[in-house]
Design an enzyme around this catalytic site. Structure first.
Site, mmCIF file in Angstrom:
data_model
loop_
_atom_site.group_PDB
_atom_site.id
_atom_site.type_symbol
_atom_site.label_atom_id
_atom_site.label_comp_id
_atom_site.label_asym_id
_atom_site.label_seq_id
_atom_site.Cartn_x
_atom_site.Cartn_y
_atom_site.Cartn_z
ATOM 1 N N GLU A 238 -53.174 -89.341 -88.647
ATOM 2 C CA GLU A 238 -52.629 -89.766 -87.368
ATOM 3 C C GLU A 238 -51.291 -90.492 -87.536
ATOM 4 O O GLU A 238 -51.198 -91.425 -88.333
ATOM 5 C CB GLU A 238 -53.637 -90.692 -86.681
ATOM 6 C CG GLU A 238 -55.047 -90.094 -86.655
ATOM 7 C CD GLU A 238 -56.116 -91.104 -86.228
ATOM 8 O OE1 GLU A 238 -55.776 -92.045 -85.481
ATOM 9 O OE2 GLU A 238 -57.266 -90.962 -86.659
ATOM 10 N N HIS B 176 -53.469 -88.663 -82.601
ATOM 11 C CA HIS B 176 -54.722 -88.767 -83.366
ATOM 12 C C HIS B 176 -55.192 -87.363 -83.800
ATOM 13 O O HIS B 176 -56.314 -86.927 -83.503
ATOM 14 C CB HIS B 176 -55.755 -89.435 -82.457
ATOM 15 C CG HIS B 176 -57.042 -89.889 -83.056
ATOM 16 N ND1 HIS B 176 -57.900 -89.057 -83.756
ATOM 17 C CD2 HIS B 176 -57.643 -91.100 -83.031
ATOM 18 C CE1 HIS B 176 -58.975 -89.746 -84.126
ATOM 19 N NE2 HIS B 176 -58.838 -90.987 -83.693
ATOM 20 N N ARG C 175 -63.012 -84.088 -78.156
ATOM 21 C CA ARG C 175 -63.165 -84.315 -79.609
ATOM 22 C C ARG C 175 -62.463 -83.188 -80.363
ATOM 23 O O ARG C 175 -62.960 -82.064 -80.433
ATOM 24 C CB ARG C 175 -64.657 -84.345 -79.953
ATOM 25 C CG ARG C 175 -64.946 -84.505 -81.427
ATOM 26 C CD ARG C 175 -64.770 -85.909 -81.925
ATOM 27 N NE ARG C 175 -65.580 -86.852 -81.171
ATOM 28 C CZ ARG C 175 -65.300 -88.163 -81.112
ATOM 29 N NH1 ARG C 175 -64.254 -88.671 -81.757
ATOM 30 N NH2 ARG C 175 -66.069 -88.973 -80.395
ATOM 31 N N ASP D 210 -62.065 -94.357 -93.006
ATOM 32 C CA ASP D 210 -61.452 -94.813 -91.748
ATOM 33 C C ASP D 210 -60.412 -95.869 -92.128
ATOM 34 O O ASP D 210 -60.743 -97.041 -92.313
ATOM 35 C CB ASP D 210 -62.553 -95.384 -90.828
ATOM 36 C CG ASP D 210 -62.082 -95.477 -89.382
ATOM 37 O OD1 ASP D 210 -60.866 -95.339 -89.149
ATOM 38 O OD2 ASP D 210 -62.928 -95.699 -88.496
ATOM 39 N N ARG E 88 -55.644 -90.413 -72.503
ATOM 40 C CA ARG E 88 -56.353 -89.187 -72.909
ATOM 41 C C ARG E 88 -57.442 -88.784 -71.926
ATOM 42 O O ARG E 88 -58.120 -87.779 -72.137
ATOM 43 C CB ARG E 88 -56.912 -89.316 -74.339
ATOM 44 C CG ARG E 88 -57.956 -90.396 -74.530
ATOM 45 C CD ARG E 88 -58.504 -90.381 -75.953
ATOM 46 N NE ARG E 88 -59.543 -91.378 -76.137
ATOM 47 C CZ ARG E 88 -60.411 -91.380 -77.125
ATOM 48 N NH1 ARG E 88 -60.365 -90.440 -78.041
ATOM 49 N NH2 ARG E 88 -61.330 -92.318 -77.227
HETATM 50 O O1 TA6 Z 1 -58.611 -93.166 -85.670
HETATM 51 C C1 TA6 Z 1 -59.794 -93.533 -86.254
HETATM 52 C C2 TA6 Z 1 -60.745 -94.026 -85.181
HETATM 53 O O2 TA6 Z 1 -60.219 -95.163 -84.540
HETATM 54 C C3 TA6 Z 1 -62.113 -94.258 -85.839
HETATM 55 O O3 TA6 Z 1 -62.403 -95.613 -86.057
HETATM 56 C C4 TA6 Z 1 -63.081 -93.487 -84.989
HETATM 57 O O4 TA6 Z 1 -63.825 -94.253 -84.135
HETATM 58 C C5 TA6 Z 1 -62.196 -92.463 -84.324
HETATM 59 O O5 TA6 Z 1 -60.924 -93.026 -84.175
HETATM 60 C C6 TA6 Z 1 -62.659 -91.767 -83.075
HETATM 61 O O6 TA6 Z 1 -62.566 -92.537 -81.935
HETATM 62 P P1 TA6 Z 1 -63.093 -91.980 -80.551
HETATM 63 O O7 TA6 Z 1 -62.869 -93.076 -79.556
HETATM 64 O O8 TA6 Z 1 -62.285 -90.751 -80.217
HETATM 65 O O9 TA6 Z 1 -64.553 -91.639 -80.735
#
Ligand code: TA6
Length: 280
Positions: free
Chosen positions: A258, A159, A64, A202, A92
């Site tokens: 992103e 991301h 994260r 989002d 990832r």
């Molecule tokens: O990029 C935005 C997103 O797709 C959100 O909807 C949110 O869920 C985030 O990514 C994080 O995703 P993750 O799978 O890393 O928890």
């Protein structure tokens, strides 16, 4: 261990990392996910990336923060039931290998390749490489090449989680036009001006802006985008409390901007596509 004058092997939690430190900047990359964890240019010594203090560094779960790589699908857009396949694909959560390092002028480039690119949900032949260049700026480039005999369609994203001093006093500049709003059932909404943050955000912006700027009170972070068809902007706000590797107030210091392909890029045999983000 020293890989080259400017690249050292190191560890973070249970993860093997590379530390790149040269005259202009410093970055750390986990081999798990080829995941850039930090970037600080020496001229201002300001950390550009946000990494959750609760990030799981065991190698069992995506990290994260930093720069997660999404490929070959974005989010849960994999055509199957949600949860059947991993969110944001499978690059990832695998160990990548360092295949090259290069020193040019005062910048250092490392090239990494994943263990595999074919997995449940993507049955095609593809080569993927990530190059990370560290200098006064951070450049991250994800290249996909179709090495098979049939065309395929893929999505991808860099991301990136950016550090912000205070999300409530942060402005994002550079985006116009409509975005698709995930928190309003994908309604198409006009981009606000000024673009500020006060709730869960989002959004998939269909704007192919080449540059966006994060404006904070004391400084700015410049983000340049290449090879994308959209820009995703995410801050979980109150829902951060339900994200296990983020604390309830973690949202105050991060914003994801992103560089993304979310509309499905078609790659013919032997063709390549590079998605690139430069952070200054
Ligand atoms: O990029 C935005 C997103 O797709 C959100 O909807 C949110 O869920 C985030 O990514 C994080 O995703 P993750 O799978 O890393 O928890």
């Amino acid at each position: 261990m020293t890989v080259s004058t400017f690249v050292q092997e190191s560890r973070r939690g249970e993860l093997a990392t590379l530390i790149i430190d040269n005259a202009l900047g410093r970055a750390e990359i986990a081999l798990f996910g080829a995941h850039v964890l930090s970037f600080t240019p020496h001229h201002d010594n300001r950390q550009r990336l946000w990494l959750s203090p609760h990030a799981d560094l065991s190698g069992k779960k995506p990290i994260r923060g930093g720069v997660p790589l999404c490929w070959p699908w974005f989010s849960n857009d994999h055509g199957r039931e949600q949860g059947e396949l991993p969110s944001h694909g499978f690059l990832r959560s695998q160990i990548w290998s360092l295949t090259d390092t290069e020193q040019k002028d005062e910048t250092t480039t490392v090239t990494l390749t994943p263990d595999h690119t074919r997995s449940d949900g993507f049955d095609y032949s593809a080569d993927v490489t990530l190059t990370v260049t560290v200098g006064r700026e951070l450049e991250v480039a994800l290249t996909t090449t179709n090495t098979g005999k049939e065309a395929f369609t893929f999505n991808a994203a860099l991301h990136t989680y950016f550090n912000v001093d205070n999300i409530a006093e942060t402005r994002l500049e550079g985006l116009t036009g409509k975005y698709k709003d995930k928190v309003s059932n994908w309604a198409e909404v006009e981009t606000p001006s000024p673009y500020t943050f006060s709730r869960e955000t989002d959004r998939i912006h269909l704007d192919k802006a080449e540059q966006t700027t994060l404006c904070m009170n004391a400084h700015q972070t410049l983000i340049r985008h290449y090879g994308h068809d959209s820009i995703v902007v995410w801050n979980p706000w109150g829902s951060a409390a339900s994200i296990s590797d983020m604390d309830a107030f973690g949202y105050k210091h991060m914003l994801c901007v992103e560089t993304a392909i979310t509309q499905g890029a078609v790659l013919q045999p032997l063709d390549s596509r590079t998605l690139k983000q430069i952070v200054a």
